[in-house]
Design an enzyme around this catalytic site. Structure first.
Site, PDB file in Angstrom:
ATOM      1  CG  ASP A  23      -2.266  -9.373   2.386  1.00 43.45           C
ATOM      2  OD1 ASP A  23      -2.070  -9.577   1.167  1.00 43.45           O
ATOM      3  OD2 ASP A  23      -2.635  -8.272   2.857  1.00 43.45           O
ATOM      4  NE  ARG A  24       3.911  -7.443  -1.891  1.00 43.47           N
ATOM      5  CZ  ARG A  24       4.088  -7.139  -3.174  1.00 43.47           C
ATOM      6  NH1 ARG A  24       4.731  -7.973  -3.982  1.00 43.47           N
ATOM      7  NH2 ARG A  24       3.603  -6.002  -3.685  1.00 43.47           N
ATOM      8  CG  ASP A  25       1.159  -5.249  -1.127  1.00 45.28           C
ATOM      9  OD1 ASP A  25       2.323  -5.635  -0.899  1.00 45.28           O
ATOM     10  OD2 ASP A  25       0.680  -5.158  -2.269  1.00 45.28           O
ATOM     11  CB  THR A  65       0.624 -10.945  -2.370  1.00 49.50           C
ATOM     12  OG1 THR A  65       0.394  -9.566  -2.671  1.00 49.50           O
ATOM     13  CG2 THR A  65       1.675 -11.506  -3.308  1.00 49.50           C
ATOM     14  NE  ARG A 122      -9.010  -9.522  -7.625  1.00 43.27           N
ATOM     15  CZ  ARG A 122      -8.186  -8.555  -7.213  1.00 43.27           C
ATOM     16  NH1 ARG A 122      -6.893  -8.705  -7.302  1.00 43.27           N
ATOM     17  NH2 ARG A 122      -8.673  -7.440  -6.700  1.00 43.27           N
ATOM     18  CG  ASP A 148      -4.174  -5.344   4.861  1.00 41.06           C
ATOM     19  OD1 ASP A 148      -4.266  -6.279   4.037  1.00 41.06           O
ATOM     20  OD2 ASP A 148      -3.959  -4.158   4.536  1.00 41.06           O
TER      21      ASP A 148
HETATM   22 MG   LIG Z   1      -3.240  -6.451   2.133  1.00 42.22          MG
END
Ligand SMILES: [Mg+2]
Length: 182
Positions: A23-25, A65, A122, A148
């Protein structure tokens, strides 16, 4: 395969290998709420070391992401692409490699009609992971995802790979533990 950026030419890789889906963020960069301005992006502690460690493990490193900020009209797809090229360049400068980025710009409640739909890509849908596995020389065995949020874990489960929930702090220490147990 749409909504993909693979700056390192991974399609040319000859040998199949497992993949660390990230995952990115909230995993690679701080989740400040739809981060999209390069000058405001902050890497999480240990990000570059973690990437090098994953590279050394023989895995590809692919980002997956959700970017509903596009659907919400907060930024456009070109901005997403620019940020991903920048991230790949930053990693390269640190002697690390991100092999590619997949993102999903759709959302059911999008402002813009062309982005207004539910998408299996998604997360918690497994679509982005499945796209990587289907279109590139990657294998499921030995692959895993780090995210996360519970939606990341649900996407990993739906794709049949282990999911590891990162609670923040040092990403390299977290990755080291995963690889030790792998
Ligand atoms: Mg995230």
């Amino acid at each position: 395969m749409k909504h993909l950026c693979y700056p390192q030419g991974m399609e040319m890789t000859a040998n199949s290998r497992p993949c660390a889906f990230l995952d990115r963020d909230g995993v690679l960069i701080e989740d400040t709420g739809h981060p999209h301005r390069i000058e405001e992006v902050c890497w999480v502690p240990g990000a570059m070391e973690a990437l090098r460690r994953l590279n050394d493990s023989g895995r590809a490193v692919c980002v997956v992401t959700n970017q509903s900020g596009v659907a919400r009209g907060m930024y456009d797809e070109a901005s997403v692409g620019r940020l991903h090229v920048w991230m790949a360049g930053q990693a390269r400068a640190a002697g690390a490699r991100i092999d590619g980025f997949a993102y999903c710009p759709f959302h059911e409640a999008a402002e813009e009609p062309r982005y207004r739909r539910s998408s299996p890509r998604r997360k918690p849908g497994p679509g982005m992971i499945e796209d990587w596995l289907a279109h590139f020389p990657l294998i499921r065995a030995g692959s895993f995802l780090i995210g996360d949020r519970q939606t990341d874990m649900d996407a990993a489960e739906a794709a049949g790979i282990p999911g590891h929930l990162f609670a923040g702090d040092d990403l390299d220490a977290f990755v080291a533990k995963i690889l030790e147990a792998a």
